[in-house]
Design an enzyme around this catalytic site. Structure first.
Site, PDB file in Angstrom:
ATOM      1  N   CYS A  87       0.866  -1.178   0.000  1.00  0.00           N
ATOM      2  CA  CYS A  87       0.000   0.000   0.000  1.00  0.00           C
ATOM      3  C   CYS A  87       0.904   1.230   0.000  1.00  0.00           C
ATOM      4  O   CYS A  87       1.640   1.465   0.977  1.00  0.00           O
ATOM      5  CB  CYS A  87      -0.886  -0.011   1.244  1.00  0.00           C
ATOM      6  SG  CYS A  87      -1.919   1.456   1.364  1.00  0.00           S
ATOM      7  N   CYS A 212      -5.113   6.136  -4.316  1.00  0.00           N
ATOM      8  CA  CYS A 212      -4.454   4.827  -4.237  1.00  0.00           C
ATOM      9  C   CYS A 212      -3.005   5.047  -4.659  1.00  0.00           C
ATOM     10  O   CYS A 212      -2.750   5.379  -5.828  1.00  0.00           O
ATOM     11  CB  CYS A 212      -5.157   3.836  -5.156  1.00  0.00           C
ATOM     12  SG  CYS A 212      -4.378   2.210  -5.147  1.00  0.00           S
TER      13      CYS A 212
HETATM   14  N1  API Z   1      -6.052  -2.442  -2.180  1.00  0.00           N
HETATM   15  C1  API Z   1      -4.687  -2.726  -2.673  1.00  0.00           C
HETATM   16  C2  API Z   1      -3.665  -2.498  -1.538  1.00  0.00           C
HETATM   17  C3  API Z   1      -3.684  -1.072  -1.063  1.00  0.00           C
HETATM   18  C4  API Z   1      -3.318  -0.145  -2.178  1.00  0.00           C
HETATM   19  C5  API Z   1      -3.574   1.339  -1.937  1.00  0.00           C
HETATM   20  N2  API Z   1      -4.292   1.721  -0.752  1.00  0.00           N
HETATM   21  C6  API Z   1      -2.280   2.118  -2.082  1.00  0.00           C
HETATM   22  O1  API Z   1      -2.179   3.230  -1.544  1.00  0.00           O
HETATM   23  O2  API Z   1      -1.367   1.600  -2.778  1.00  0.00           O
HETATM   24  C7  API Z   1      -4.604  -4.157  -3.134  1.00  0.00           C
HETATM   25  O3  API Z   1      -5.242  -5.016  -2.540  1.00  0.00           O
HETATM   26  O4  API Z   1      -3.875  -4.399  -4.105  1.00  0.00           O
END
Ligand code: API
Length: 275
Positions: A87, A212
Site C-alpha cells: 500500500c 491509491c
Molecule cells: N487495495 C490494494 C492495496 C492497497 C493499495 C492502496 N491503498 C495504495 O495506496 O497503494 C490491493 O489489494 O492491491
C-alpha cells in the site's frame, strides 16, 4: 471507548491505542505493535475495526512492528481484513507515524510485504517521499495497461472521468473472468492541465477510494510508456482526496528510482477494546 465484542465480560479484553491517518484521502488505522500486543491474525476483527459504522473506519489497517535490520516492519491489511500486497499511501502514512512515535527522524529504511523501502519525511512530518519497487513489465489488456507497483493495477485512459460510475465500472472489470480470482485495482485516468486526474476502484476495499498510492504510481508509469516518454520524469496526479506526485527514471524498458510523494496526516487517535 468503543466496545467491539458482545461477550465483553467473558473474553480476554485488550485495550489498544490506535491512530487514524490519511494520505490524500486514503485512510488507515495504525497501531504501534512493537510489543506484539495485538494478534492481527483475525480477519473478522480487522474487518470490524475498518468498518465505518461499527468500528473506527478505514481503507486498511496496519501494524508497526520491530524487524531486525530495519527501522520497523509495516504489516498491512485491506479493509476486508485480509492480508494485502503493498500500500503506497499506507507506506507514506506509516513513515509519518514512525516519526510521530520517535522511531525515525527524517529518513528511514523499513520492510514491507514487497521488500525494503527507503523514505524521506519533512521536518513538519506531514509530507513523505516513499521509494517504490522497480517495475520491469507492463502488459496490455485491450487498450488498458496492466502492471504491478507492489500491488496489481489495471490502467484505463478515459474521458468524462468526473462523472464516471467508477464503482460499477471498476467492480465489473475487477470481477471479470480475467481478474476475479486474484483481484486487481482498477484505475481510470484522464489528462488534465498539470498532469492527470485519476479515480481508483480498490481491491480489498471493493469500492472507490479517494486515492491509491500504488495506483497513481502505476498510472504515471503507464502514461510514460503510452507517450513514449523516457528519462527522468515527474508526474503530478490529482485524486479525489488531493494531489500526489510521482518521480521516476524510464529507459524504455525499466522503471527505476520511483518515488511516490504526498501528504500523510494524523487525523485523530483513541482507545478501543478488542477481544
Ligand atoms: N487495495 C490494494 C492495496 C492497497 C493499495 C492502496 N491503498 C495504495 O495506496 O497503494 C490491493 O489489494 O492491491
Amino acid at each position: 471507548m468503543v466496545i467491539l465484542n458482545a461477550e465483553y465480560y467473558l473474553k480476554n479484553i485488550v485495550k489498544v491505542h490506535f491512530y487514524k491517518y490519511q494520505g490524500a484521502g486514503n485512510d488507515f488505522i495504525l497501531i504501534d505493535n512493537r510489543k506484539n500486543i495485538v494478534n492481527h491474525n483475525d480477519p473478522q476483527l480487522l474487518e470490524r475495526l475498518c468498518d465505518r459504522r461499527f468500528g473506527i473506519g478505514g481503507d486498511g489497517i496496519m501494524f508497526l512492528q520491530k524487524k531486525e535490520g530495519f527501522d520497523f516492519e509495516m504489516v498491512y491489511y485491506n479493509a476486508d481484513g485480509q492480508p494485502s500486497s503493498m500500500c503506497g499511501n499506507g507506506g507514506r502514512c506509516i513513515v509519518a507515524f514512525a516519526k510521530f512515535l520517535g522511531v525515525i527522524d527524517s529518513e528511514t529504511e523499513f520492510l514491507a510485504v514487497d521488500g525494503p523501502h527507503y523514505a524521506k519525511i519533512t521536518a513538519s512530518g506531514d509530507w513523505v517521499s516513499l521509494q517504490m519497487i522497480d517495475v520491469n513489465s507492463i502488459t496490455s489488456d485491450a487498450d488498458a495497461y496492466v502492471l504491478n507497483t507492489g500491488s496489481p493495477h489495471y490502467v484505463q485512459l478515459t474521458d468524462g472521468l468526473k462523472d464516471k460510475d467508477v464503482y460499477h465500472e471498476g467492480s465489473a472489470i475487477r470481477n471479470n473472468d480475467t481478474y476475479r480470482a486474484e483481484g486487481i485495482n482498477i484505475n481510470f485516468v484522464e489528462p488534465n492541465d498539470e498532469g492527470y486526474f485519476v479515480r481508483t476502484f480498490e481491491r480489498g476495499v471493493e469500492d472507490e477510494t479517494f486515492a491509491c498510492g500504488t495506483g497513481v504510481t502505476a498510472v504515471a508509469l503507464a502514461m510514460a510508456k503510452h507517450q513514449n516518454q523516457t528519462g527522468h520524469i515527474t508526474t503530478p496526479i490529482k485524486v479525489l482526496g488531493g494531489d500526489l506526485n510521482i518521480r521516476f527514471n524510464y529507459d524504455g524498458e525499466l522503471f527505476t528510482n520511483i518515488f511516490l510523494e504526498g501528504p500523510a496526516v494524523l487525523v485523530f487517535e483513541g482507545d478501543i477494546e478488542i477481544a
